[in-house]
Design a protein around this motif. Structure first.
Motif, mmCIF file in Angstrom:
data_model
loop_
_atom_site.group_PDB
_atom_site.id
_atom_site.type_symbol
_atom_site.label_atom_id
_atom_site.label_comp_id
_atom_site.label_asym_id
_atom_site.label_seq_id
_atom_site.Cartn_x
_atom_site.Cartn_y
_atom_site.Cartn_z
ATOM 1 N N PRO A 83 0.805 -1.225 0.000
ATOM 2 C CA PRO A 83 0.000 0.000 0.000
ATOM 3 C C PRO A 83 0.841 1.280 0.000
ATOM 4 O O PRO A 83 0.384 2.323 -0.467
ATOM 5 N N ASP A 84 2.073 1.209 0.504
ATOM 6 C CA ASP A 84 2.887 2.425 0.572
ATOM 7 C C ASP A 84 3.676 2.619 -0.721
ATOM 8 O O ASP A 84 4.169 1.681 -1.324
ATOM 9 N N LEU A 85 3.758 3.873 -1.110
ATOM 10 C CA LEU A 85 4.380 4.254 -2.375
ATOM 11 C C LEU A 85 5.838 3.847 -2.459
ATOM 12 O O LEU A 85 6.292 3.357 -3.490
ATOM 13 N N GLN A 86 6.581 4.064 -1.375
ATOM 14 C CA GLN A 86 8.017 3.841 -1.442
ATOM 15 C C GLN A 86 8.355 2.374 -1.699
ATOM 16 O O GLN A 86 9.288 2.074 -2.433
ATOM 17 N N ARG A 87 7.609 1.443 -1.126
ATOM 18 C CA ARG A 87 7.916 0.030 -1.384
ATOM 19 C C ARG A 87 7.605 -0.340 -2.823
ATOM 20 O O ARG A 87 8.350 -1.093 -3.442
ATOM 21 N N ARG A 88 6.510 0.182 -3.380
ATOM 22 C CA ARG A 88 6.192 -0.115 -4.783
ATOM 23 C C ARG A 88 7.261 0.454 -5.709
ATOM 24 O O ARG A 88 7.701 -0.205 -6.651
ATOM 25 N N LEU A 89 7.686 1.693 -5.438
ATOM 26 C CA LEU A 89 8.706 2.327 -6.270
ATOM 27 C C LEU A 89 10.030 1.577 -6.187
ATOM 28 O O LEU A 89 10.629 1.219 -7.207
ATOM 29 N N VAL A 90 10.489 1.321 -4.978
ATOM 30 C CA VAL A 90 11.782 0.651 -4.791
ATOM 31 C C VAL A 90 11.748 -0.752 -5.394
ATOM 32 O O VAL A 90 12.685 -1.160 -6.087
ATOM 33 N N ALA A 91 10.678 -1.489 -5.163
ATOM 34 C CA ALA A 91 10.582 -2.847 -5.710
ATOM 35 C C ALA A 91 10.618 -2.831 -7.232
ATOM 36 O O ALA A 91 11.263 -3.691 -7.860
ATOM 37 N N SER A 92 9.953 -1.842 -7.847
ATOM 38 C CA SER A 92 9.977 -1.746 -9.315
ATOM 39 C C SER A 92 11.392 -1.487 -9.815
ATOM 40 O O SER A 92 11.844 -2.099 -10.787
ATOM 41 N N GLN A 93 12.092 -0.600 -9.139
ATOM 42 C CA GLN A 93 13.462 -0.283 -9.554
ATOM 43 C C GLN A 93 14.402 -1.469 -9.337
ATOM 44 O O GLN A 93 15.245 -1.768 -10.178
ATOM 45 N N LEU A 140 9.004 -11.476 -12.379
ATOM 46 C CA LEU A 140 8.221 -10.379 -11.818
ATOM 47 C C LEU A 140 7.481 -9.577 -12.890
ATOM 48 O O LEU A 140 6.749 -8.648 -12.566
ATOM 49 N N ILE A 141 7.656 -9.937 -14.145
ATOM 50 C CA ILE A 141 7.039 -9.171 -15.230
ATOM 51 C C ILE A 141 5.529 -9.023 -15.057
ATOM 52 O O ILE A 141 5.010 -7.906 -15.186
ATOM 53 N N PRO A 142 4.765 -10.081 -14.714
ATOM 54 C CA PRO A 142 3.318 -9.868 -14.542
ATOM 55 C C PRO A 142 2.985 -8.830 -13.454
ATOM 56 O O PRO A 142 2.092 -7.993 -13.646
ATOM 57 N N ALA A 143 3.706 -8.845 -12.364
ATOM 58 C CA ALA A 143 3.457 -7.859 -11.302
ATOM 59 C C ALA A 143 3.872 -6.465 -11.749
ATOM 60 O O ALA A 143 3.226 -5.468 -11.394
ATOM 61 N N LEU A 144 4.930 -6.365 -12.539
ATOM 62 C CA LEU A 144 5.358 -5.063 -13.059
ATOM 63 C C LEU A 144 4.345 -4.507 -14.058
ATOM 64 O O LEU A 144 4.115 -3.296 -14.108
ATOM 65 N N VAL A 145 3.735 -5.390 -14.841
ATOM 66 C CA VAL A 145 2.713 -4.953 -15.784
ATOM 67 C C VAL A 145 1.549 -4.297 -15.026
ATOM 68 O O VAL A 145 1.026 -3.261 -15.445
ATOM 69 N N VAL A 146 1.175 -4.861 -13.891
ATOM 70 C CA VAL A 146 0.124 -4.273 -13.062
ATOM 71 C C VAL A 146 0.538 -2.873 -12.607
ATOM 72 O O VAL A 146 -0.269 -1.948 -12.588
ATOM 73 N N PRO A 198 -1.393 4.663 -9.984
ATOM 74 C CA PRO A 198 -1.809 6.068 -10.044
ATOM 75 C C PRO A 198 -0.649 7.063 -9.917
ATOM 76 O O PRO A 198 -0.788 8.222 -10.286
ATOM 77 N N TRP A 199 0.482 6.612 -9.406
ATOM 78 C CA TRP A 199 1.643 7.492 -9.291
ATOM 79 C C TRP A 199 2.520 7.297 -10.528
ATOM 80 O O TRP A 199 3.055 6.211 -10.759
ATOM 81 N N PRO A 200 2.705 8.331 -11.333
ATOM 82 C CA PRO A 200 3.469 8.178 -12.575
ATOM 83 C C PRO A 200 4.913 7.726 -12.360
ATOM 84 O O PRO A 200 5.476 7.032 -13.205
ATOM 85 N N GLU A 201 5.509 8.090 -11.225
ATOM 86 C CA GLU A 201 6.886 7.667 -10.953
ATOM 87 C C GLU A 201 6.980 6.150 -10.833
ATOM 88 O O GLU A 201 7.938 5.536 -11.268
ATOM 89 N N ILE A 202 5.967 5.548 -10.213
ATOM 90 C CA ILE A 202 5.964 4.091 -10.059
ATOM 91 C C ILE A 202 5.701 3.422 -11.396
ATOM 92 O O ILE A 202 6.375 2.440 -11.752
ATOM 93 N N ALA A 203 4.739 3.956 -12.158
ATOM 94 C CA ALA A 203 4.472 3.397 -13.484
ATOM 95 C C ALA A 203 5.706 3.481 -14.369
ATOM 96 O O ALA A 203 6.035 2.536 -15.094
ATOM 97 N N ALA A 204 6.422 4.600 -14.291
ATOM 98 C CA ALA A 204 7.643 4.770 -15.095
ATOM 99 C C ALA A 204 8.726 3.789 -14.663
ATOM 100 O O ALA A 204 9.424 3.202 -15.505
ATOM 101 N N ALA A 205 8.874 3.571 -13.358
ATOM 102 C CA ALA A 205 9.872 2.608 -12.877
ATOM 103 C C ALA A 205 9.519 1.201 -13.334
ATOM 104 O O ALA A 205 10.390 0.423 -13.721
#
Length: 167
Positions: free
Chosen positions: A125-135, A145-151, A156-163
């Protein structure tokens, strides 16, 4: 005092014990110097004390420094503490400022965070874990992890989608 740090680095492993004591020093500058010197010495014996400082420190910058040192020391036993610190840390600046989270990305890459650790982080639920995990997923090239990255591409946060897209 910087001269003393150079001497301690030259001494190496025997200097670890006094440096570990300095991690409990009341002055933040002394703790910082101890962390920096421990990172240069590179002795894994320091990991439990650094993890303890990471857990008790109320200061975001000090925790980030701890995470950076743990990454340099490369002991996978530090992974759980890094993830807990990541979920606990709430910066006072922009929530997704990459500079704030870079030590965590570097640590999780260096400590070889795996699929089991990263999968729940990608849906946290927290932004920082989603962002860091994507990076981290992108830098570690974990194809499973590709299926989870596709999700995360529709995050809603463009930085996470971009990562996620970059991964």
């Amino acid at each position: 005092c910087q001269h003393a740090g150079r001497i301690l680095r030259a001494i190496g492993a025997p200097a670890v014990t006094p440096l570990l004591k300095n991690l409990g020093h009341p002055a933040a500058l002394e703790r910082q110097r101890a962390l920096d010197t421990l990172a240069r010495i590179g002795h894994r014996r320091a990991v439990p004390a650094i993890v303890a400082l990471l857990r008790r420190s109320p200061d975001l910058e000090e925790r980030r420094r701890c995470v950076g040192v743990l990454a340099k020391l490369g002991d996978p036993k530090a992974l759980p503490a890094v993830v807990v610190a990541l979920s606990r840390d709430q910066p006072t600046t922009t929530p997704l400022d990459p500079q704030v989270w870079q030590p965590y990305v570097d640590a999780l890459v260096g400590l070889k965070a795996d699929l089991v650790l990263l999968m729940p982080m990608l849906s946290a639920p927290d932004l920082q874990r989603r962002l860091v995990a994507s990076q981290v997923a992108g830098r570690r090239e974990l194809r499973r992890l590709i299926p989870a990255l596709v999700v995360r591409l529709s995050d809603p946060w463009p930085e996470i989608a971009a990562a996620a897209a970059h991964a």
